[in-house]
Design a protein around this motif. Structure first.
Motif, PDB file in Angstrom:
ATOM      1  N   TYR A  99       5.314   3.586   2.159  1.00 20.48           N
ATOM      2  CA  TYR A  99       4.750   2.367   1.571  1.00 20.48           C
ATOM      3  C   TYR A  99       4.960   1.252   2.578  1.00 20.48           C
ATOM      4  CZ  TYR A  99       9.566   1.135   0.034  1.00 20.48           C
ATOM      5  OH  TYR A  99      10.907   0.828  -0.027  1.00 20.48           O
ATOM      6  N   HIS A 100       3.991   0.360   2.633  1.00 18.88           N
ATOM      7  CA  HIS A 100       4.098  -0.742   3.586  1.00 18.88           C
ATOM      8  C   HIS A 100       3.177  -1.889   3.170  1.00 18.88           C
ATOM      9  CE1 HIS A 100       1.007   1.902   5.861  1.00 18.88           C
ATOM     10  NE2 HIS A 100       0.324   0.981   5.218  1.00 18.88           N
ATOM     11  N   HIS A 129       0.837  -1.198   0.000  1.00 16.20           N
ATOM     12  CA  HIS A 129       0.000   0.000   0.000  1.00 16.20           C
ATOM     13  C   HIS A 129       0.875   1.252   0.000  1.00 16.20           C
ATOM     14  CE1 HIS A 129      -3.001   2.939   1.117  1.00 16.20           C
ATOM     15  NE2 HIS A 129      -2.427   3.181   2.274  1.00 16.20           N
ATOM     16  N   PHE A 130       0.527   2.228  -0.853  1.00 17.04           N
ATOM     17  CA  PHE A 130       1.254   3.506  -0.877  1.00 17.04           C
ATOM     18  C   PHE A 130       0.448   4.511  -0.072  1.00 17.04           C
ATOM     19  CE2 PHE A 130       3.184   0.953  -3.981  1.00 17.04           C
ATOM     20  CZ  PHE A 130       4.517   1.326  -3.938  1.00 17.04           C
ATOM     21  N   HIS A 131       0.914   4.711   1.141  1.00 10.43           N
ATOM     22  CA  HIS A 131       0.181   5.407   2.190  1.00 10.43           C
ATOM     23  C   HIS A 131       0.291   6.918   2.000  1.00 10.43           C
ATOM     24  CE1 HIS A 131      -1.016   5.461   6.602  1.00 10.43           C
ATOM     25  NE2 HIS A 131      -0.527   6.663   6.475  1.00 10.43           N
ATOM     26  N   GLY A 132      -0.868   7.556   1.708  1.00 12.14           N
ATOM     27  CA  GLY A 132      -0.874   9.000   1.492  1.00 12.14           C
ATOM     28  C   GLY A 132      -1.117   9.385   0.037  1.00 12.14           C
ATOM     29  N   MET A 133      -1.031   8.405  -0.872  1.00 18.77           N
ATOM     30  CA  MET A 133      -1.226   8.699  -2.296  1.00 18.77           C
ATOM     31  C   MET A 133      -2.715   8.887  -2.610  1.00 18.77           C
ATOM     32  SD  MET A 133       1.538   8.921  -4.059  1.00 18.77           S
ATOM     33  CE  MET A 133       1.796  10.011  -2.690  1.00 18.77           C
ATOM     34  N   GLU A 134      -2.974   9.816  -3.528  1.00 23.96           N
ATOM     35  CA  GLU A 134      -4.356  10.061  -3.969  1.00 23.96           C
ATOM     36  C   GLU A 134      -4.411   9.821  -5.469  1.00 23.96           C
ATOM     37  OE1 GLU A 134      -5.219  14.089  -2.810  1.00 23.96           O
ATOM     38  OE2 GLU A 134      -5.317  13.578  -0.678  1.00 23.96           O
ATOM     39  N   VAL A 165       4.362  -5.656   8.714  1.00 21.23           N
ATOM     40  CA  VAL A 165       4.939  -4.325   8.932  1.00 21.23           C
ATOM     41  C   VAL A 165       5.835  -4.359  10.171  1.00 21.23           C
ATOM     42  CG1 VAL A 165       4.467  -1.875   9.385  1.00 21.23           C
ATOM     43  CG2 VAL A 165       3.018  -3.156   7.791  1.00 21.23           C
ATOM     44  N   GLY A 166       5.354  -5.082  11.204  1.00 16.73           N
ATOM     45  CA  GLY A 166       6.140  -5.198  12.430  1.00 16.73           C
ATOM     46  C   GLY A 166       7.483  -5.858  12.217  1.00 16.73           C
TER      47      GLY A 166
END
Ligand code: CU
Length: 432
Positions: free
Chosen positions: A271-272, A229-234, A281-282
């Motif tokens: 990204y994570h 997942h690309f966190h923050g992308m719109e 993620v951990g």
């Protein structure tokens, strides 16, 4: 305040600093025991059992158990048995303090805690008194260190990733792998079994420009499925959002998946893994995805005169309390010159809030989640960073020194034998 109390004798001590010889002798005694402890962990079996017993014995003195509170660790039995090695890395201090035999030549008024605390700081900031022009000051700590500073011995994640190629239409192509890795949280404890993008934790730092078309090819070398997942992308196509069973099927061992989108908005993003994420993620599947503003005049170097930038990705699961995949003293100090303006991009990939506290300086907070705050920018010396949040902070380095810089939830930073976890320092060198 941790640094001061750790490196100087407590008030009850004799006012004279202990001699270097006495401290060195006591340190080498402790180091030998530390080595035996590590050897025992690596050997497993009877030693591991006795270490576990030691850790249990140490528990009453330890007001907060990082192992128990770390999300992935507490859920670990099904996917990653909590080995003595992993426990030791989460709370590296617990077993050392449990050893019962008295340390010979302990400086007057010192406890074993004080000495262990000093050893940690030596591992972090050895050899600094020269560059700081402060020979003679706290020589036991900042002075010549027989060992190299910790950060030269451990692998570093967050390395810049260049595009593999740029297509004719301008699309920047990045190739990444998802791998099983053994990751050293510090240079003393055994490495933990972790996951990494391109074999590092954090994964490589990806930097593009607002409006860039990007294509990211991920090859999964794990023994389990994943999704990114690309966190923050719109972006427009939700099927690129990387959430298995919502926007795509997970891609399994040996399979690949390509994410393609236009990078927007500008700012500090991440990204994570978004699959089995507490665990994945951990274990290290996290990284920085930075989108520079299209106009050069909007970039931090031009806009605020930023001379250096640093990414701080936090986690608080498998490896304990970490900054960029390492716990103190293996965290990397920020080293700046007087007059520098240092940008810190805080990114929380952990499971709890961490209040970042700068000694000696207020930070100028200019953006949250990539969005510039403009006239709502503010200054503070303690900044709570929640899971998923990114905050951009600029520090005006106007005074030389070694300034402690740490999460202010104290059990995330100090244990029975000194500082650990989310601790680093801002080292500002004088002119020249
Ligand atoms: Cu914290």
């Amino acid at each position: 305040v941790p640094v001061e109390t750790t490196v100087t004798p407590p008030p009850s001590a004799s006012p004279a600093e202990p001699t270097d010889d006495a401290v060195d002798e006591a340190i080498s005694s402790l180091s030998r025991r530390g080595f035996l402890r590590v050897a025992g962990l690596a050997g497993g079996g009877l030693m591991a059992a006795s270490v576990a017993a030691c850790q249990a014995a140490a528990a009453p003195a330890w007001s907060f158990g990082p192992v128990a509170t770390a999300g992935a660790a507490s859920q670990a039995p099904t996917t990653a048995p909590a080995t003595p090695g992993a426990s030791a890395s989460v709370a590296p201090s617990a077993s050392a303090s449990a050893s019962a035999s008295p340390v010979p030549n302990l400086p007057k008024g010192w406890s074993e805690h004080d000495l262990n605390g000093q050893i940690k700081v030596r591992r972090f900031v050895g050899n600094l008194s020269g560059p700081l022009g402060m020979a003679g000051f706290l020589d036991n700590v900042l002075g010549p260190n027989k060992d190299d500073p910790e950060f030269t011995k451990v692998k570093q994640g967050n390395q810049p990733l260049e595009p593999t190629k740029v297509e004719a239409d301008g699309t920047k192509v990045f190739d990444l792998t998802v791998d099983d890795i053994e990751w050293p949280i510090d240079a003393v404890n055994p490495p933990v079994k972790a996951f990494g993008y391109n074999k590092m934790w954090p994964g490589p730092a990806i930097r593009v420009i607002e409006g860039d078309k990007v294509r990211l090819n991920f090859t999964n070398n794990l023994k389990e499925a994943t999704g990114v997942h690309f966190h923050g992308m719109e972006f427009t196509d939700f099927k690129m959002d990387g959430v298995p069973f919502v926007t795509q099927l997970p891609f399994g061992p040996g399979e690949a998946f390509t994410y393609e989108f236009t990078a927007t908005p500008a700012g500090s993003h991440m990204y994570h893994s978004h699959h089995n994420a507490t665990d994945q993620v951990g274990k290290g599947l996290l990284g920085a995805f930075i989108v520079e503003p299209k106009k050069e005049s909007d970039r931090y170097a031009k806009k605020y005169g930023v001379t250096q930038e640093v990414v701080f990705i936090h986690n608080d699961a498998l490896g304990g309390f970490t900054i960029n995949g390492h716990g103190f003293p293996a965290t990397t100090p920020i080293v700046a010159k007087k007059g520098d303006k240092v940008l810190i991009r805080f990114m929380n990939e952990g499971t709890m809030m961490h209040p970042w506290h700068t000694h000696g300086f207020r930070m100028n907070i200019v953006a949250r989640d990539g969005a510039e705050l403009g006239s709502a920018a503010f200054k503070c010396d303690t900044l709570g960073v929640n899971p998923g949040e990114r905050w951009d902070a600029i520090i005006d380095c106007d005074r030389p020194g070694v300034w402690a810089f740490h999460c202010h939830i104290l059990p995330h930073v100090e244990g029975p034998d000194g500082m650990f976890g989310m601790v680093t320092a801002l080292v500002i060198l004088p002119p020249g």
